[in-house]
Design a protein around this motif. Structure first.
Motif, PDB file in Angstrom:
ATOM      1  N   ASP A   9     -65.115  85.593  89.581  1.00  0.00           N
ATOM      2  CA  ASP A   9     -64.040  84.889  88.889  1.00  0.00           C
ATOM      3  C   ASP A   9     -64.554  84.099  87.696  1.00  0.00           C
ATOM      4  N   ARG A  10     -65.719  83.494  87.826  1.00  0.00           N
ATOM      5  CA  ARG A  10     -66.295  82.765  86.686  1.00  0.00           C
ATOM      6  C   ARG A  10     -66.517  83.699  85.501  1.00  0.00           C
ATOM      7  N   ALA A  11     -67.038  84.879  85.784  1.00  0.00           N
ATOM      8  CA  ALA A  11     -67.263  85.841  84.705  1.00  0.00           C
ATOM      9  C   ALA A  11     -65.939  86.273  84.085  1.00  0.00           C
ATOM     10  N   ALA A  12     -64.923  86.493  84.912  1.00  0.00           N
ATOM     11  CA  ALA A  12     -63.622  86.935  84.408  1.00  0.00           C
ATOM     12  C   ALA A  12     -62.959  85.852  83.561  1.00  0.00           C
ATOM     13  N   ILE A  13     -63.041  84.604  83.997  1.00  0.00           N
ATOM     14  CA  ILE A  13     -62.444  83.494  83.246  1.00  0.00           C
ATOM     15  C   ILE A  13     -63.156  83.302  81.909  1.00  0.00           C
ATOM     16  N   THR A  14     -64.477  83.371  81.932  1.00  0.00           N
ATOM     17  CA  THR A  14     -65.236  83.244  80.689  1.00  0.00           C
ATOM     18  C   THR A  14     -64.879  84.373  79.731  1.00  0.00           C
ATOM     19  N   GLU A  15     -64.659  85.561  80.263  1.00  0.00           N
ATOM     20  CA  GLU A  15     -64.266  86.700  79.431  1.00  0.00           C
ATOM     21  C   GLU A  15     -62.916  86.446  78.762  1.00  0.00           C
ATOM     22  N   VAL A  16     -61.984  85.796  79.464  1.00  0.00           N
ATOM     23  CA  VAL A  16     -60.687  85.460  78.869  1.00  0.00           C
ATOM     24  C   VAL A  16     -60.877  84.523  77.679  1.00  0.00           C
ATOM     25  N   LEU A  17     -61.721  83.509  77.843  1.00  0.00           N
ATOM     26  CA  LEU A  17     -61.979  82.571  76.751  1.00  0.00           C
ATOM     27  C   LEU A  17     -62.564  83.288  75.537  1.00  0.00           C
ATOM     28  N   HIS A  18     -63.512  84.177  75.771  1.00  0.00           N
ATOM     29  CA  HIS A  18     -64.130  84.909  74.677  1.00  0.00           C
ATOM     30  C   HIS A  18     -63.136  85.887  74.038  1.00  0.00           C
ATOM     31  N   THR A  19     -62.279  86.477  74.856  1.00  0.00           N
ATOM     32  CA  THR A  19     -61.279  87.405  74.332  1.00  0.00           C
ATOM     33  C   THR A  19     -60.307  86.687  73.409  1.00  0.00           C
ATOM     34  N   TYR A  20     -59.905  85.477  73.793  1.00  0.00           N
ATOM     35  CA  TYR A  20     -59.022  84.679  72.931  1.00  0.00           C
ATOM     36  C   TYR A  20     -59.658  84.501  71.549  1.00  0.00           C
ATOM     37  N   ALA A  21     -60.927  84.098  71.522  1.00  0.00           N
ATOM     38  CA  ALA A  21     -61.608  83.862  70.249  1.00  0.00           C
ATOM     39  C   ALA A  21     -61.669  85.142  69.417  1.00  0.00           C
ATOM     40  N   ARG A  22     -62.016  86.241  70.060  1.00  0.00           N
ATOM     41  CA  ARG A  22     -62.132  87.506  69.324  1.00  0.00           C
ATOM     42  C   ARG A  22     -60.786  87.939  68.748  1.00  0.00           C
ATOM     43  N   LEU A  23     -59.718  87.843  69.534  1.00  0.00           N
ATOM     44  CA  LEU A  23     -58.411  88.297  69.069  1.00  0.00           C
ATOM     45  C   LEU A  23     -57.890  87.439  67.915  1.00  0.00           C
ATOM     46  N   VAL A  24     -58.125  86.131  67.981  1.00  0.00           N
ATOM     47  CA  VAL A  24     -57.695  85.265  66.879  1.00  0.00           C
ATOM     48  C   VAL A  24     -58.446  85.635  65.609  1.00  0.00           C
ATOM     49  N   ASP A  25     -59.752  85.851  65.712  1.00  0.00           N
ATOM     50  CA  ASP A  25     -60.542  86.191  64.526  1.00  0.00           C
ATOM     51  C   ASP A  25     -60.162  87.558  63.960  1.00  0.00           C
ATOM     52  N   GLU A  26     -59.700  88.449  64.829  1.00  0.00           N
ATOM     53  CA  GLU A  26     -59.235  89.768  64.368  1.00  0.00           C
ATOM     54  C   GLU A  26     -57.792  89.719  63.884  1.00  0.00           C
ATOM     55  N   ARG A  27     -57.168  88.550  63.992  1.00  0.00           N
ATOM     56  CA  ARG A  27     -55.768  88.358  63.619  1.00  0.00           C
ATOM     57  C   ARG A  27     -54.830  89.242  64.435  1.00  0.00           C
ATOM     58  N   ASP A  28     -55.224  89.566  65.636  1.00  0.00           N
ATOM     59  CA  ASP A  28     -54.377  90.335  66.550  1.00  0.00           C
ATOM     60  C   ASP A  28     -53.594  89.339  67.398  1.00  0.00           C
ATOM     61  N   PHE A  29     -52.715  88.600  66.741  1.00  0.00           N
ATOM     62  CA  PHE A  29     -52.038  87.487  67.396  1.00  0.00           C
ATOM     63  C   PHE A  29     -51.122  87.949  68.531  1.00  0.00           C
ATOM     64  N   ALA A  30     -50.498  89.101  68.383  1.00  0.00           N
ATOM     65  CA  ALA A  30     -49.618  89.597  69.445  1.00  0.00           C
ATOM     66  C   ALA A  30     -50.392  89.797  70.738  1.00  0.00           C
ATOM     67  N   ALA A  31     -51.639  90.265  70.622  1.00  0.00           N
ATOM     68  CA  ALA A  31     -52.449  90.500  71.815  1.00  0.00           C
ATOM     69  C   ALA A  31     -52.897  89.195  72.469  1.00  0.00           C
ATOM     70  N   VAL A  32     -52.923  88.099  71.698  1.00  0.00           N
ATOM     71  CA  VAL A  32     -53.317  86.807  72.257  1.00  0.00           C
ATOM     72  C   VAL A  32     -52.385  86.403  73.398  1.00  0.00           C
ATOM     73  N   ALA A  33     -51.138  86.838  73.345  1.00  0.00           N
ATOM     74  CA  ALA A  33     -50.192  86.511  74.425  1.00  0.00           C
ATOM     75  C   ALA A  33     -50.730  86.943  75.778  1.00  0.00           C
ATOM     76  N   GLY A  34     -51.545  87.994  75.796  1.00  0.00           N
ATOM     77  CA  GLY A  34     -52.058  88.522  77.052  1.00  0.00           C
ATOM     78  C   GLY A  34     -53.070  87.654  77.752  1.00  0.00           C
ATOM     79  N   VAL A  35     -53.632  86.646  77.074  1.00  0.00           N
ATOM     80  CA  VAL A  35     -54.595  85.767  77.743  1.00  0.00           C
ATOM     81  C   VAL A  35     -53.911  84.537  78.336  1.00  0.00           C
ATOM     82  N   PHE A  36     -52.614  84.375  78.065  1.00  0.00           N
ATOM     83  CA  PHE A  36     -51.840  83.253  78.603  1.00  0.00           C
ATOM     84  C   PHE A  36     -50.808  83.759  79.613  1.00  0.00           C
ATOM     85  N   THR A  37     -50.373  82.872  80.506  1.00  0.00           N
ATOM     86  CA  THR A  37     -49.214  83.192  81.329  1.00  0.00           C
ATOM     87  C   THR A  37     -47.972  83.129  80.444  1.00  0.00           C
ATOM     88  N   ASP A  38     -46.939  83.846  80.846  1.00  0.00           N
ATOM     89  CA  ASP A  38     -45.721  83.881  80.027  1.00  0.00           C
ATOM     90  C   ASP A  38     -45.149  82.484  79.808  1.00  0.00           C
TER      91      ASP A  38
END
Length: 218
Positions: free
Chosen positions: A61-90
């Motif tokens: 779970d620690r690895a999975a949670i850390t991956e979510v944090l890193h995914t958020y950063a990557r998606l914002v930098d790629e300007r894939d804002f629609a995909a950022v919704a996937g790292v949050f609960t609705d």
């Protein structure tokens, strides 16, 4: 898989080789602590009881949670804002700043906010570090992480930088770990106006003594 009992002093795990052999052997035939020992937990010169199923789950779970944090950063930098919704609960709550418009009550609102904040095409580079994770139960976790966010603003005399901390609450859902609540605290700002981010609460400086900035730093 059962439990491994590790003997140590003051909370220091000292018998790594023994644990490795136990893991390789499938943890069969290991000493099983009784209920009283499990309740006592760790004592100086005593024993540490490790539930292997829980330990493996938390490591995963620690690895999975850390991956979510890193995914958020990557998606914002790629300007894939629609995909950022996937790292949050609705129905997440995200508090990025002090303005009313910086408090967001859904993942869709986070997407809209990011799109608006970076609508001019500003390049960004988000770096996540110092990740700390604690679990309240098997499906909920609290995290803190540091973020260094560089913004390559066109025409700016200096590239703006946010030095901040994310305080997040994570929830396990059917698709994995997701951010249910986020609060951002500013450590410092470069090239941004004061008063837009919630400042990090710090202990007051000592009454006397030389200032830290006059020394070697920390």
């Amino acid at each position: 898989m059962g439990k491994i009992v590790i003997r140590g002093v003051g909370g220091q795990v000292e018998q790594h080789a023994e644990v490795r052999r136990a893991l390789d052997a499938g943890a069969s035939g290991l000493e099983q602590p009784d209920a009283a020992e499990r309740r006592r937990g760790e004592e100086v010169g005593g024993t540490v009881s490790i539930d292997m199923a829980v330990a493996v789950r938390e490591l995963t779970d620690r690895a999975a949670i850390t991956e979510v944090l890193h995914t958020y950063a990557r998606l914002v930098d790629e300007r894939d804002f629609a995909a950022v919704a996937g790292v949050f609960t609705d129905d997440c709550l995200a508090e990025y700043g002090l303005r009313e418009t910086d408090t967001l009550h859904s993942s869709a609102a986070v997407v809209a906010w990011l799109t608006e904040q970076l609508r001019d095409g500003t390049a960004t580079s988000h770096h996540i570090s110092n990740v700390q994770i604690s679990f309240s139960d098997a499906d909920h976790a609290a995290t803190t992480s540091y973020v260094y966010a560089w913004h390559g603003a066109t025409g700016a005399t200096a590239d703006p930088v946010v030095l901040a901390r994310y305080a997040d609450s994570f929830k396990r859902v059917s698709t994995g770990w997701r951010i249910a609540r986020r609060r951002m605290f500013a450590h410092g700002l470069v090239g941004f106006p004061d008063g837009i981010l919630r400042p990090l609460s710090r202990r007051p400086a000592p009454v006397s003594g030389p200032p830290v900035t006059g020394g070697a730093g920390a």
